[in-house]
Write an enzyme that holds these catalytic residues in place. Structure first.
Site, short mmCIF file in Angstrom:
data_model
loop_
_atom_site.label_atom_id
_atom_site.label_comp_id
_atom_site.label_asym_id
_atom_site.label_seq_id
_atom_site.Cartn_x
_atom_site.Cartn_y
_atom_site.Cartn_z
N ASP A 49 0.56 -1.30 -0.04
CA ASP A 49 0.28 -0.01 0.62
C ASP A 49 1.01 1.20 0.21
OD1 ASP A 49 -2.04 2.16 0.17
OD2 ASP A 49 -2.61 0.88 2.37
N ASP A 59 -2.95 2.68 -6.41
CA ASP A 59 -2.00 2.57 -4.77
C ASP A 59 -1.93 1.14 -3.62
OD1 ASP A 59 -4.67 2.87 -4.01
OD2 ASP A 59 -4.04 4.37 -2.68
N GLU A 60 -3.23 0.41 -4.22
CA GLU A 60 -3.13 -1.07 -3.88
C GLU A 60 -2.31 -2.18 -4.59
OE1 GLU A 60 -5.01 -1.40 -0.02
OE2 GLU A 60 -5.55 0.34 -0.44
#
Length: 412
Positions: A13, A109-110
């Site tokens: 993350d 973003d993950e």
């Protein structure tokens, strides 16, 4: 180190993603409390992301700019730059694929990584996670939190435990001690409404969920209840997808929050026309047609509903999309009920060479598509402002007539 059973799964993350990208691009902002926020004049005046300094002042995602400034008068607010965020995201994913081909995105973003087969090359799960975090920082300037576990759900929960810039390991022999005391809302897929329902069943922690009768959960939540029980007990067997195995898009849509409430059919139809034009262009650019149209309407009190209908012939023409959307609008919305947000989407997508046509409608559709391809060519040669649909230039509530994508913030 405790032995892993089954698979070795990482969840990575990127910390404070939007705000972190802004600080990398503008090093002079790194020591300032900073937030990425929409424009108040365009009714997007909320905090989308914040850095650690702003977070330490109590500023939260979803705060209005006014609320955030009350907490920290020195807060620097900057507009979002989505193209830059996507550039950094692509770089991070390129780094992930150096360690395994099984990389499944969970937003820009993950992601999850299955590194079960990578240990001979890169070491233990923690060593791999630490190496990934180090590489991302060295090559992008961003920090990353990582969770290491034996399934996707627990890896995600582990990465949430320590932020920013940390690796957390949750093993089969330790998950009860580490994860079960957490509030049930920490479990993936448990939103606010599900949390409220679980509380009524005296389920307050992940451990409570794990020890609740499975049949009771099924009676209240159906198959979702059974999945939640499995997740809490470490029985998530969902595989990590190959990064190259992208899911085909099943729909394309575009939405917008107007700069003022819409009170008339004329205004709503103008915004639908604009959105349909955007969707149709993306369909043609992607070489697909859709067999159904849906509209989403959000009123001034933030109540939202979606209505859809099938089309007689698959299309990529905005005229066809508009006609269906107008029909749905008039059937399900009445003037003077203030509208704030409108979304238009097309579903049941097919490649152009796999579309069933109709002898009655195909000629009309072909003419519409031919006309709109000509419009595409004019805009490509002379710019987006060269030609507009009737009614669009005077629509003062459309905040940006040249935006590439809808203002769709992620949860950061």
């Amino acid at each position: 180190m405790e032995p892993f059973s089954d698979r070795l799964i990482l969840h990575c993350d990127l910390n404070n993603f939007y705000a972190s990208v802004e600080c990398v691009e503008h090093p002079e902002w790194r020591n300032l409390p900073l937030a990425v926020a929409g424009n108040p004049e365009q009714r997007h005046g909320v905090i989308l992301a914040k850095n650690e300094l702003a977070k330490s002042k109590g500023i939260k995602t979803g705060d209005t700019i006014w609320e955030a400034k009350q907490k920290e008068p020195a807060l620097k607010c900057v507009p979002p730059h989505f193209s830059e965020y996507m550039r950094f995201s692509r770089k991070a994913f390129e780094i992930y694929t150096r360690f395994t081909s099984q990389v499944e995105p969970f937003g820009p973003d993950e992601c999850w990584l299955d590194v079960t087969a990578s240990t001979d090359l890169f070491g233990t799960g923690k060593q791999i996670a630490d190496k990934i975090r180090e590489t991302i920082y060295n090559e992008t300037g961003l920090t990353c939190s990582a969770g290491v576990s034996f399934n996707k759900v627990f890896a995600k929960m582990a990465s949430d435990l320590k932020k920013p810039n940390a690796t957390t390991v949750v093993m089969r022999t330790s998950y009860r001690k580490i994860l079960w005391p957490l509030p049930v809302s920490a479990m993936l897929t448990v939103g606010k409404k599900t949390e409220e329902k679980l509380h009524k069943l005296n389920v307050f922690t992940v451990g409570d969920l794990a020890n609740t009768n499975r049949a009771l959960l099924k009676s209240h939540f159906g198959i979702v209840g059974e999945k939640l029980h499995d997740y809490a007990n470490g029985d998530d067997c969902d595989p990590v997808r190959e990064y190259v195995a992208h899911r085909e898009e099943k729909s394309m849509g575009h939405g917008m929050t107007a700069t003022r409430d819409l009170l008339t059919y004329a205004d709503a139809e103008a915004l639908i026309t604009y959105l349909a034009d955007k969707v149709a262009y993306r369909l043609r650019k992607g070489g697909v047609r859709g067999s159904g149209v849906a509209i989403g309407l959000r009123s001034f009190d933030l109540k939202h509903f979606t209505r859809r209908k099938k089309l007689p012939v698959a299309t990529c023409a905005s005229a066809d999309i508009c006609a269906a959307a107008f029909e749905l609008l008039h059937a399900h919305w009445h003037e003077n009920v203030p509208l704030r947000t409108v979304t238009v989407s097309v579903f049941d997508l097919n490649r152009n060479d796999a579309v069933q046509t109709s002898m009655f409608d195909s000629e009309k559709s072909a003419k519409s598509e031919s006309l709109e391809k000509a419009i595409d060519a004019i805009r490509k040669k002379y710019g987006e402002d060269a030609i507009f649909r009737a009614g669009i230039p005077g629509a003062d509530f459309i905040y940006d007539k040249n935006d590439d994508e809808d203002f769709l913030p992620f949860k950061r």
